[in-house]
Enzyme design. Structure first.
Site, mmCIF file in Angstrom:
data_model
loop_
_atom_site.group_PDB
_atom_site.id
_atom_site.type_symbol
_atom_site.label_atom_id
_atom_site.label_comp_id
_atom_site.label_asym_id
_atom_site.label_seq_id
_atom_site.Cartn_x
_atom_site.Cartn_y
_atom_site.Cartn_z
ATOM 1 N N TYR A 1 0.792 -1.204 0.039
ATOM 2 C CA TYR A 1 -0.041 -0.003 -0.048
ATOM 3 C C TYR A 1 0.793 1.302 0.235
ATOM 4 O O TYR A 1 1.417 1.537 0.920
ATOM 5 C CB TYR A 1 -0.778 -0.079 1.167
ATOM 6 C CG TYR A 1 -2.206 0.804 1.102
ATOM 7 C CD1 TYR A 1 -2.267 1.819 0.100
ATOM 8 C CD2 TYR A 1 -2.890 0.770 2.090
ATOM 9 C CE1 TYR A 1 -3.592 2.598 0.124
ATOM 10 C CE2 TYR A 1 -4.307 1.544 2.228
ATOM 11 C CZ TYR A 1 -4.312 2.543 1.168
ATOM 12 O OH TYR A 1 -5.517 3.228 0.885
ATOM 13 N N LYS B 1 -1.329 -1.153 -4.317
ATOM 14 C CA LYS B 1 -2.446 -0.226 -4.066
ATOM 15 C C LYS B 1 -1.785 1.127 -3.738
ATOM 16 O O LYS B 1 -1.062 1.617 -2.780
ATOM 17 C CB LYS B 1 -3.221 -0.603 -2.783
ATOM 18 C CG LYS B 1 -4.382 -0.006 -2.524
ATOM 19 C CD LYS B 1 -5.175 -0.511 -1.188
ATOM 20 C CE LYS B 1 -6.682 0.215 -1.217
ATOM 21 N NZ LYS B 1 -7.157 -0.352 0.207
#
Length: 302
Positions: free
Chosen positions: A133, A158
């Site tokens: 992330y 992400k």
């Protein structure tokens, strides 16, 4: 792991005494999977990962695995200090998760090679596939993103920064790798539908939908309209539902989570409030949210 459709990031319900409510978490996840979620990301950002103990993280993951029963992939979060993140990775693997969403280390601003080292050390503690992330303290160059994407267990990235130009360079760099075609990219911005058309333009079709947690009808209608090229419905939902929701969300820090929990409760499942340092929405804001949900439902049912 194969993801299709809308990705579901459930909230974490708390009982009246503030403890993890596993029964209501199970009901919440079952409702989302039955509605058509393409994957469950439990105890992540919307699930107040920042406020959970590692034991609660493991228990929440186990609930998600048991409830989904293999119907869709289940991922759980790990992050923070490397020893803690490694322990969490081991715990969610023990609970039966299919993968890990690896959040950045806290507070420190690391050099690019330090971020690579962080991912290497955490992924060494698990056999599970990992999605990294990018947000907060982790801002990758395209070279670093390609290096992280080349690590054996890293299968996705992400993005929570919203820098489209940076993300476009990252996508191009990773796609140029020998196995880059299978790497998965996700739009991880709050209320990701607002930026979904822009991310789609750089080849990032997957996104996390917080709205799905409390109004799957709206989230699925938007996702379908975007996929089908129904610009009229996409524009209508963005203008009349998502944009006002973002305006409300931005009035108070932390509402990206607190409003979602309030929305779930408004739709019939009391999931309790948020843990500190977040605060619950005011009655006025809950009333505005309720009207927005009603209007959004009218738009997709008309």
């Amino acid at each position: 792991m194969k993801f299709q459709g809308v990705l579901f990031f459930p909230v974490t319900p708390f009982a009246a005494d503030g403890s993890l409510d596993e029964e209501r978490l199970g009901r919440h996840i079952e409702a989302g999977v039955s509605a058509g979620a393409g994957g469950v990301f439990v105890a992540c950002g919307t699930g107040e990962f920042h406020a959970l103990t590692s034991d609660e993280l493991e228990r929440a993951t186990r609930v998600a695995v048991e409830v989904t029963a293999g119907r869709v992939p289940v991922l759980a979060a790990a992050g923070g200090p490397p020893p803690v993140a490694r322990d969490q990775a081991e715990r969610v693997a023990r609970a039966g998760a299919d993968g890990i969403l690896l959040l950045p280390p806290y507070l420190v601003t690391a050099p690019q090679q330090g971020l690579v080292r962080y991912v290497e050390e955490v992924t060494a503690a698990t056999e599970l596939p990992v999605i990294f992330y990018q947000r907060g303290t982790a801002r990758l160059t395209e070279e670093t993103a390609a290096e992280i994407a080349s690590l054996p267990k890293v299968v996705g990235l992400k993005d929570g920064l919203g820098d489209i130009e940076r993300m476009h360079r990252i996508v191009r760099a990773v796609r140029a790798l020998p196995d880059g075609a299978d790497f998965r990219f996700f739009n991880g911005l709050p209320t990701a539908e607002m930026t979904a058309p822009a991310y789609q333009g750089i080849g990032v079709d997957l996104y996390s939908s917080a709205v799905f947690a409390f109004a799957p009808e709206i989230a699925l209608a938007f996702h379908g309209a975007l996929a089908d090229g129904d610009d009229t419905l996409v524009t209508t939902l963005l203008d009349e539902f998502y944009a006002p929701l973002v305006e409300l969300r931005d009035e108070v820090p932390g509402y990206a989570v607190a409003l979602v929990k309030a929305g779930v409760t408004l739709r019939g499942l009391d999931v309790g409030g948020v843990r500190a340092p977040l605060v619950d929405p005011t009655p006025e804001h809950v009333a505005r949210l309720s009207k927005l949900i009603d209007h959004g439902l009218e738009l997709v049912r008309s």
